[in-house]
Structure formats: structure tokens, C-alpha cells
Design an enzyme around this catalytic site. Structure first.
Site, PDB file in Angstrom:
ATOM      1  N   ARG A  31       0.861  -1.182   0.000  1.00 43.14           N
ATOM      2  CA  ARG A  31       0.000   0.000   0.000  1.00 43.14           C
ATOM      3  C   ARG A  31       0.894   1.226   0.000  1.00 43.14           C
ATOM      4  NH1 ARG A  31      -2.683   0.520   5.121  1.00 43.14           N
ATOM      5  NH2 ARG A  31      -1.237   2.229   5.403  1.00 43.14           N
ATOM      6  N   GLU A  79       5.064   6.838   2.441  1.00 37.36           N
ATOM      7  CA  GLU A  79       5.852   5.607   2.486  1.00 37.36           C
ATOM      8  C   GLU A  79       5.132   4.548   1.687  1.00 37.36           C
ATOM      9  OE1 GLU A  79       5.883   3.150   5.937  1.00 37.36           O
ATOM     10  OE2 GLU A  79       3.806   3.553   6.445  1.00 37.36           O
ATOM     11  N   ASN A 126       4.120   0.491   2.152  1.00 40.72           N
ATOM     12  CA  ASN A 126       4.077  -0.613   3.110  1.00 40.72           C
ATOM     13  C   ASN A 126       4.117  -1.918   2.341  1.00 40.72           C
ATOM     14  OD1 ASN A 126       3.209   0.990   5.677  1.00 40.72           O
ATOM     15  ND2 ASN A 126       1.847   1.675   4.048  1.00 40.72           N
ATOM     16  N   SER A 180      -2.667  -2.904   5.969  1.00 42.29           N
ATOM     17  CA  SER A 180      -3.992  -3.282   6.457  1.00 42.29           C
ATOM     18  C   SER A 180      -5.095  -2.312   6.046  1.00 42.29           C
ATOM     19  CB  SER A 180      -3.951  -3.458   7.973  1.00 42.29           C
ATOM     20  OG  SER A 180      -3.508  -2.274   8.572  1.00 42.29           O
ATOM     21  N   LYS A 229      12.470   2.339   5.369  1.00 44.06           N
ATOM     22  CA  LYS A 229      12.589   3.779   5.137  1.00 44.06           C
ATOM     23  C   LYS A 229      13.940   4.111   4.500  1.00 44.06           C
ATOM     24  CE  LYS A 229       8.757   4.723   7.828  1.00 44.06           C
ATOM     25  NZ  LYS A 229       8.071   3.429   7.900  1.00 44.06           N
ATOM     26  N   LYS A 278      12.815   9.775  10.844  1.00 44.37           N
ATOM     27  CA  LYS A 278      12.202   8.431  10.827  1.00 44.37           C
ATOM     28  C   LYS A 278      13.207   7.310  11.078  1.00 44.37           C
ATOM     29  CE  LYS A 278       8.467   9.512   7.609  1.00 44.37           C
ATOM     30  NZ  LYS A 278       7.623   8.927   6.540  1.00 44.37           N
ATOM     31  N   GLU A 302       7.865   0.295  11.602  1.00 48.88           N
ATOM     32  CA  GLU A 302       6.553   0.369  10.977  1.00 48.88           C
ATOM     33  C   GLU A 302       5.484   0.381  12.062  1.00 48.88           C
ATOM     34  OE1 GLU A 302       6.274   0.512   7.694  1.00 48.88           O
ATOM     35  OE2 GLU A 302       8.418   0.254   7.401  1.00 48.88           O
ATOM     36  N   GLY A 303       4.286   0.807  11.687  1.00 47.15           N
ATOM     37  CA  GLY A 303       3.155   0.641  12.583  1.00 47.15           C
ATOM     38  C   GLY A 303       2.714   1.905  13.286  1.00 47.15           C
ATOM     39  N   ARG A 354      -7.491   7.637   5.108  1.00 49.89           N
ATOM     40  CA  ARG A 354      -7.471   7.739   6.565  1.00 49.89           C
ATOM     41  C   ARG A 354      -7.356   9.208   6.928  1.00 49.89           C
ATOM     42  NH1 ARG A 354      -2.320   4.488   7.980  1.00 49.89           N
ATOM     43  NH2 ARG A 354      -1.708   5.525   6.052  1.00 49.89           N
TER      44      ARG A 354
HETATM   45  P1  ADP Z   1       4.768   4.028   9.748  1.00 46.50           P
HETATM   46  O1  ADP Z   1       5.558   2.965   9.090  1.00 46.50           O
HETATM   47  O2  ADP Z   1       4.941   4.097  11.218  1.00 46.50           O
HETATM   48  O3  ADP Z   1       3.339   4.024   9.305  1.00 46.50           O
HETATM   49  P2  ADP Z   1       4.951   6.508   8.229  1.00 46.50           P
HETATM   50  O4  ADP Z   1       6.115   6.960   7.436  1.00 46.50           O
HETATM   51  O5  ADP Z   1       3.755   6.092   7.465  1.00 46.50           O
HETATM   52  O6  ADP Z   1       5.462   5.382   9.218  1.00 46.50           O
HETATM   53  O7  ADP Z   1       4.554   7.676   9.232  1.00 46.50           O
HETATM   54  C1  ADP Z   1       3.495   7.554  10.147  1.00 46.50           C
HETATM   55  C2  ADP Z   1       2.584   8.746  10.064  1.00 46.50           C
HETATM   56  O8  ADP Z   1       3.329   9.953  10.289  1.00 46.50           O
HETATM   57  C3  ADP Z   1       1.947   8.941   8.694  1.00 46.50           C
HETATM   58  O9  ADP Z   1       0.754   8.207   8.602  1.00 46.50           O
HETATM   59  C4  ADP Z   1       1.717  10.440   8.663  1.00 46.50           C
HETATM   60  O10 ADP Z   1       0.536  10.765   9.355  1.00 46.50           O
HETATM   61  C5  ADP Z   1       2.902  10.987   9.439  1.00 46.50           C
HETATM   62  N1  ADP Z   1       3.993  11.343   8.520  1.00 46.50           N
HETATM   63  C6  ADP Z   1       4.968  10.528   8.074  1.00 46.50           C
HETATM   64  N2  ADP Z   1       5.793  11.152   7.233  1.00 46.50           N
HETATM   65  C7  ADP Z   1       5.346  12.407   7.130  1.00 46.50           C
HETATM   66  C8  ADP Z   1       5.782  13.551   6.405  1.00 46.50           C
HETATM   67  N3  ADP Z   1       6.865  13.518   5.617  1.00 46.50           N
HETATM   68  N4  ADP Z   1       5.070  14.702   6.546  1.00 46.50           N
HETATM   69  C9  ADP Z   1       3.981  14.752   7.345  1.00 46.50           C
HETATM   70  N5  ADP Z   1       3.519  13.707   8.056  1.00 46.50           N
HETATM   71  C10 ADP Z   1       4.192  12.540   7.959  1.00 46.50           C
HETATM   72 MG    MG Z   2       2.525   4.537   7.521  1.00 45.16          MG
END
Ligand code: ADP
Ligand code: MG
Length: 431
Positions: free
Chosen positions: A82, A101, A103, A108, A262, A321, A325-326, A407
Site C-alpha cells: 500500500r 511511504e 508498506n 492493512s 525507510k 524516521k 513500521e506501525g 485515513r
Molecule cells: P509508519 O511505518 O509508522 O506508518 P509513516 O512513514 O507512514 O510510518 O509515518 C506515520 C505517520 O506519520 C503517517 O501516517 C503520517 O501521518 C505521518 N507522517 C509521516 N511522514 C510524514 C511527512 N513527511 N510529513 C507529514 N507527516 C508525515
Molecule cells: Mg505509515
């Protein structure tokens, strides 16, 4: 305890052009993830600095190398991913699609979100918005994901073999998984649900490395677990290794899980990298690159020193970051600054990457969550597109976008998804 899944009262506006752009690039992302998973040299080089300091990634990487050394028994490959995006609001007010990102393991909410458009259609009708209700798009990722699993099961080629969902000890999201499971039963494919511990206790391989659980052959292992370090004790690592060594189709195999880190995402943004990974697909590379936000390596050296200093001086421009994940793992603002100041001269810094912070235009909505007071919130949304592909040997036999997920969360939360208790399920209303 049974709770309803959290959702917005109303669908959220999504720019049609960006929605279509996200769908149009999904097959390219499938191709890319699949290519990375087959490129040992790239994974080795890209993760070299990370695995020196990040134990979890290092452990996954060791299994990856061990399985390659023995020689792969698996010949059919199934990817379910996703790709997540936010709509970055430029200074002139126009929005741009920016990937957050991708996944590649346990992506899910494809199940539950197959139902959300119905909910929002009803809400709009109750509000007298019949015309608007009729414009909500149909969306059934559960069917698309099941199609991929069914194709992999069929190519594995044993009528008696089952599909195994590898699930959590405490199953907080079982109904999401059931939506996919039911699609498989409808195709007369048997599904079993097992935990890592069950695999440790009941799993075995025969001489040709076919996987058996208590005597029952497994064709496909669909991981809905296994992406956080806390899950793995010694026995569960052994179970994971057993699964990876087997002939069963793993969704994903360990190489594809590593392709979703990442660190890999950050290295992809370097000029020329996509083009090298996807030779002969310059348009695909261009479509993929157009969705990238700024991503920066914190590896030791001048490049890392410079971006670390920039982020400390202006933390609100960035997200820090780790390889996790999660949800709930990233660092923002003051906290980003504090942590980066502490680790900026230590090798630990290389377990993180930096990313430009995306700043979407907020909109008002109501977030409905069990046992929480109902209140109007300023919200931002994240669009996910599900991708499914199946490869047999070297030939890609299926490559599709399988539906979408929207979401939405209140702006006071910087981080976190639905499972983390922050975001809720939504439906795009295209404008
Ligand atoms: P995870 O693997 O924990 O889901 P993500 O990279 O998806 O990691 O980051 C988790 C959440 O943080 C995202 O769903 C988003 O809401 C926020 N986020 C992540 N990266 C960014 C970004 N570059 N700018 C703004 N919000 C972000
Ligand atoms: Mg995410």
C-alpha cells in the site's frame, strides 16, 4: 471486546487529479518493489550502514542472506503493498501528491475500507445529499487482495494446500482480515489463521522444503504480523526462518519486506537510482519520482552532517524516521531537534532518515471513535493505494492496483495510523 472501527462522519474532499495520479503510478510501484526484492546488490549496498546500528533490520537481513545462500525454494512470488500519500499544499495553494511511504508487509484496512463507502453513502442520503451520495466511488480492496492470494495459491499448484494468515497474538484487527479471508473461502480456498508460536510448534519442511503445519501443506503465507521487533523472541525468529526457507509463497518474502524500509525509500530518491533499478522503463521512473518528497540520508559524512545541522536549525521542516513500521515511531519539532542534537556525532544517527514534512490543507470533520466524545476537528487525510502483483519465476503474471484507503486524523497528531488510535477510516469525495 468488540468495537466498531473508527470512521469520519462525512467523506473528505480529495482532488480528483491527485487521486488519479496515485492510481496511475501504482503498477509502477509494484514493478519497483518487485525489482528491488530481486536485487541483492542494491539491498546489500543500501542497507549496509543501517544494519550496523539497527538490530532489527540486521536480523531480517541475516535471514535474507541465509535463505539466498541455501538457494530459494520459492518460485511463485506475491506482493501486496500500500503506497501512502498526503496532499502537500504549496505556497500558491495548489496541492501536490507526495508519497509518505510504501508498506510492503501487513498493509492493512483493505478489508474494512471495502465497507466505508456504503456507510458514507448512507450518511449523505440521510442528510438529503442523494446526488453527492451517488458520486462516491465503489471500492473493494479485499476482493483485489484475495485475487492476488488466489492466483499465487493456484500457481503453487496443490489443491489440498491451504492459505495461512500469520496473525498477531492479540488480534485487534481480525475483522479487517476476515474480509479478505471470506473472499478466499468464496473461491473454495481453505484458510487457516496461525501465530508465529504455532509455526514454531507445528511447522516443518519436507525434503523439497514444502511447508507443513501439523501435516497440512501450506501454499501461501500471508503475514499480518512480523514487522515490529517486539514480536520476535528466539523461537519466533526460528519460525520466521523456517517460513522463509520454505517453498510456500510468502506475502511478502523477506527481501520484499526489506524493500519497504525507510532507508530504501530514501536511497530511491537519489538521482539515477530509479532508472538503474527499472532499466527500460523511463516513464515509470518519472511517474514514481514525481510523487517523492525530499528525503535525506543521515549516514556518516559531510552530506549527513549538513542535513542534520539544517534540521536542528529548522526542525518544523522535517520528519525524523527510524526503520520502524506501525505508527508512533517518527519524531517531529522539538523532539526531533533534541534527539538529533544528541545523536548527531554518533553512528546511531544512521539508523534514521530525514524527510521533508508534508503540510496538507486541513478541513473540518467529525471523527467517530468508540467511547470517545464526538467533536468537530480540523483534519488532514492520507490516501493509500493497494497494489497486488504475482510473479512466477521471472515472469510477472499479475500487476494491479486493487483499491484505495483514505485515513483522516485531527491535525494535533503529527503521527499515527488507524491501528495506533489516531486516524479513522474515511471515503474520498473527488473534487
Ligand atoms: P509508519 O511505518 O509508522 O506508518 P509513516 O512513514 O507512514 O510510518 O509515518 C506515520 C505517520 O506519520 C503517517 O501516517 C503520517 O501521518 C505521518 N507522517 C509521516 N511522514 C510524514 C511527512 N513527511 N510529513 C507529514 N507527516 C508525515
Ligand atoms: Mg505509515
Amino acid at each position: 471486546v468488540v468495537n466498531y472501527a473508527p470512521f469520519t462522519l462525512l467523506p473528505s474532499a480529495v482532488p480528483r487529479a491527485l487521486f488519479e495520479q496515485a492510481y496511475a503510478v501504482q503498477q509502477d510501484f509494484n514493478l519497483l518493489v518487485d525489482a528491488i526484492s530481486q536485487n541483492k546488490e542494491f539491498l546489500e549496498k543500501t542497507l549496509a550502514s543501517t544494519i550496523k546500528v539497527d538490530d532489527f533490520t540486521a536480523r531480517l537481513f541475516r535471514i535474507y542472506m541465509q535463505v539466498l545462500e541455501e538457494g530459494l525454494a520459492q518460485t511463485v512470488f506475491l506482493g501486496i503493498n500500500r503506497s501512502d500519500y498526503m496532499f502537500d499544499c504549496g505556497v500558491d495553494g495548489t496541492a501536490a501528491l507526495r508519497q509518505i511511504e510504501i508498506n510492503t508487509i501487513a498493509a492493512s484496512f483493505g478489508g474494512l475500507t471495502s465497507r466505508t463507502a456504503d456507510v458514507h453513502r448512507l450518511v449523505l442520503k440521510v442528510l438529503g445529499k442523494t446526488e453527492e451520495a451517488s458520486r462516491l466511488l465503489p471500492n473493494n480492496p479485499a476482493k483485489g487482495l484475495a485475487l492476488g492470494i488466489a492466483k499465487a495459491w493456484e500457481l503453487y499448484g496443490s489443491q489440498r494446500a491451504v492459505v495461512m494468515f500469520l496473525v498477531e497474538d492479540v488480534q485487534r484487527n481480525i475483522f479487517d482480515q476476515r474480509c479478505v479471508e471470506i473472499e478466499l473461502w468464496n473461491r473454495n480456498i481453505r484458510v487457516v489463521r496461525k501465530r508465529f508460536r504455532d509455526v514454531f510448534e507445528q511447522g516443518s519442511l519436507d525434503a523439497s522444503r514444502r511447508l507443513f503445519m501439523d501435516g497440512q501443506e501450506v501454499a501461501v503465507v500471508y503475514y499480518r504480523e512480523g514487522y515490529v521487533p517486539q514480536v520476535y523472541d528466539q523461537q519466533n525468529w526460528e519460525a520466521r526462518l523456517l517460513l522463509e526457507r520454505s517453498r510456500a509463497v510468502k506475502c511478502p518474502d523477506i527481501a520484499t519486506q526489506l524493500a519497504g524500509t525507510k532507508k530504501v525509500q530514501q536511497e530511491l530518491s537519489r538521482p539515477g537510482t530509479l532508472e538503474k533499478l527499472l532499466p527500460g522503463h523511463p516513464e515509470a521512473s518519472a511517474r514514481i519520482r514525481a510523487t517523492f518528497a525530499g528525503l535525506y540520508s543521515l549516514d556518516e559524512g559531510e552530506e549527513g552532517d549538513r542535513i542534520a545541522a539544517t534540521a536542528i536549525a529548522d526542525p518544523d521542516r522535517f520528519v525524523l524516521k527510524p526503520q520502524r513500521e506501525g505508527g508512533g515511531n517518527n519524531l517531529y519539532g522539538e523532539e526531533l531537534k533534541e534527539v538529533l542534537e544528541k545523536i548527531k556525532d554518533s553512528p546511531e544517527r544512521t539508523s534514521y532518515i530525514l524527510m521533508d514534512k508534508i503540510k496538507p490543507q486541513p478541513a473540518l470533520n467529525y471523527l467517530l471513535r468508540a467511547h470517545s466524545p464526538l467533536q468537530m476537528s480540523e483534519c488532514i487525510s492520507e490516501l493509500g493505494i493497494f497494489g497486488v502483483y504475482v510473479r512466477q519465476g521471472r515472469e510477472l503474471v499479475l500487476n494491479q492496483a486493487a483499491g484505495h484507503l483514505l485515513r483522516t486524523k485531527a491535525i494535533e497528531h503529527a503521527d499515527g495510523g488507524v491501528a495506533a488510535g489516531v486516524a479513522v477510516l474515511d471515503t474520498p469525495y473527488l473534487v
